[in-house]
Scaffold this active site. Structure first.
Site, short mmCIF file in Angstrom:
data_model
loop_
_atom_site.label_atom_id
_atom_site.label_comp_id
_atom_site.label_asym_id
_atom_site.label_seq_id
_atom_site.Cartn_x
_atom_site.Cartn_y
_atom_site.Cartn_z
N ASP A 1 92.73 29.01 62.72
CA ASP A 1 91.92 28.94 61.51
C ASP A 1 91.13 30.23 61.35
OD1 ASP A 1 90.02 28.21 59.43
OD2 ASP A 1 90.51 26.12 59.89
N SER B 1 90.05 25.69 54.06
CA SER B 1 91.00 25.20 55.07
C SER B 1 91.69 23.92 54.62
CB SER B 1 90.28 24.95 56.39
OG SER B 1 89.79 26.17 56.89
N THR C 1 91.67 21.00 58.73
CA THR C 1 93.04 21.40 59.10
C THR C 1 93.84 20.23 59.66
OG1 THR C 1 92.13 23.60 59.56
CG2 THR C 1 94.39 23.16 60.32
N GLU D 1 95.77 23.47 66.60
CA GLU D 1 94.85 24.35 65.89
C GLU D 1 93.82 25.00 66.81
OE1 GLU D 1 91.78 22.71 63.43
OE2 GLU D 1 91.67 24.50 62.18
N ASP E 1 87.71 30.76 63.00
CA ASP E 1 87.06 30.66 61.68
C ASP E 1 85.54 30.60 61.79
OD1 ASP E 1 87.08 29.93 58.72
OD2 ASP E 1 86.24 28.09 59.55
N HIS F 1 82.64 32.91 60.13
CA HIS F 1 81.53 32.43 59.29
C HIS F 1 80.19 32.91 59.84
CE1 HIS F 1 83.52 29.86 56.37
NE2 HIS F 1 84.27 29.34 57.34
N ASP G 1 95.40 29.76 58.05
CA ASP G 1 95.24 29.28 56.68
C ASP G 1 94.70 30.39 55.78
OD1 ASP G 1 92.91 29.22 58.19
OD2 ASP G 1 92.38 27.16 57.64
N HIS G 2 93.85 31.27 56.37
CA HIS G 2 93.19 32.34 55.62
C HIS G 2 92.45 33.20 56.63
CE1 HIS G 2 89.58 30.14 56.59
NE2 HIS G 2 90.14 29.05 56.10
MG MG Z 1 90.33 24.24 60.72
ZN ZN Z 2 86.17 28.43 57.26
#
Ligand code: MG
Ligand code: ZN
Length: 381
Positions: free
Chosen positions: A53, A94, A147, A265, A270, A274, A312-313
């Protein structure tokens, strides 16, 4: 209301494996256009779909230089790029990102396994269940986080964690390991979903009572293990289960004989993005990559498993700046949210060549179905 396709799938499940194969082959003659050369090629019995993620190319790069210039990801020779945008925004979240992978449809940010009209779409994990494959999920977030949720639940909004947890009971998922016990047994509606899982025949473990490594998964039972009450801690604070849990799941599901679909995952790359914390990103990236290494070792021995790794990004607009050396990175962030850059897809194993090129994130769903050789029409069409 669920769409018609659900009842068709349920019908297949009721009729059973042999008959459903017959029905599928009738469908093939009238509807598919798969080329003969590809359908003759070796197909994977198993797919292991791994999501880092927030894992953009800079996250991968920083992880690599911080790990002695080397990642297990480098063993994966087929590489593509996907376009990560959501139906309602160029920058995806997500939920929409994972629903694109699990259902093959672009949807709105926040959507869990539902389309832009909030109608449930069968996921590849549910389809695999209905085709008698074993299924599993492992996550370093809560198991009801966007996710993993997007592979098993259907909800208009990602934050409805208790409703998402209840959706696990509507499936026959063979194995799931992740955080978030409180959404199962400390709920507003008073239900104890861990007890309900046990009543359904699941072997249920949790971090209060059983060390993960001390557990022997009974191959005749489905298995659920909650790693924490709420969010699992970062790897830098001592979380160490991703690789163990992934290998336990793979080995347990491999015994079930019909092939499997597993989603793994690395969630907290991620969260490092953040919080604009390069060390957090790097430690989570390396933890995820160590798991990739163990999975690739297993898949190479097995020879019938397709491993796919993607994100995902990207998160944070993470950049490695002038003044960096391979031993010491100078980093910067442009955002505390996700960005719209294209995302790498790595594939290794039978049918890996399907994942070359540049394509939509939704294409990954269709490529996985094609790799398995599923010839029925995707439920989401
Ligand atoms: Mg996730
Ligand atoms: Zn995020």
């Amino acid at each position: 209301m669920k769409p018609l396709v659900f009842s068709v799938i349920i019908l297949f499940a009721v009729i059973g494996c042999n008959t459903s194969k017959k029905i599928e082959s009738q469908v093939v003659t009238t509807t598919t256009t798969i080329t003969s050369d590809r359908s003759d090629a070796k197909r994977p019995k198993n797919i292991i779909f791994m999501v880092g993620d927030g894992m953009g190319l800079s996250q991968i790069t920083a992880g690599m230089y911080s790990n002695g210039d080397k990642l297990n990801l480098e063993r994966m020779k087929t590489i593509g790029l996907h376009k990560s945008y959501a139906a309602d925004a160029l920058v995806t979240d997500s939920a929409a990102g994972a629903t694109a992978f699990s259902c093959g449809q672009k949807t709105y940010n926040g959507a869990i396994g539902v389309d832009v009209d909030t109608v449930a779409i069968p996921t590849i994990l549910e389809e695999a269940e209905n085709k008698n494959l074993a299924t599993g999920m492992v996550s370093t977030s809560t198991i009801v986080h966007a996710t993993p949720a997007s592979f098993i639940a259907h909800n208009r909004h990602r934050k409805n964690y208790e409703e998402i947890a209840a959706d696990f009971l509507k499936t026959e998922i063979d194995c799931f390991i992740g955080g978030g016990a409180k959404f199962f047994n400390n709920r507003e509606d008073g239900r104890d979903l861990l007890q309900e899982l046990k009543d359904k025949g699941y072997q249920v473990g949790d971090y209060f009572n059983d060390e993960l490594e001390s557990i022997q998964i009974n191959e005749n039972q489905n298995f659920a293990y909650l790693t924490s009450l709420a969010d699992p801690i970062p790897v830098a604070q001592g979380r160490d289960y991703l690789q163990k849990a992934s290998m336990m799941t793979i080995e347990a599901l491999d015994k079930k004989d019909n092939g499997f679909f597993i989603m793994i995952e690395g969630s907290q790359i991620d969260w490092g993005g953040h919080s604009n914390d390069a060390d957090y990103i790097i430690s989570e990236m390396i933890d995820f990559d160590n798991t990739i290494g163990a999975v690739l070792d297993w898949a190479d021995k097995d020879g019938e498993t397709l491993v796919i790794v993607t994100a995902d990004h990207e998160t944070g607009g993470f950049a490695i700046q002038k003044g960096s050396t391979r031993d010491s990175l100078v980093t910067a962030f442009t955002s505390d949210y996700h960005t719209a850059e294209m995302i790498c897809v790595f594939a290794h194993g039978p049918q890996e060549e399907l994942f070359r090129g540049i394509y939509e994130n939704t294409a990954i769903y269709h490529k996985m179905r094609e790799a398995y050789g599923w010839k029925d029409i995707p439920a989401s069409k």
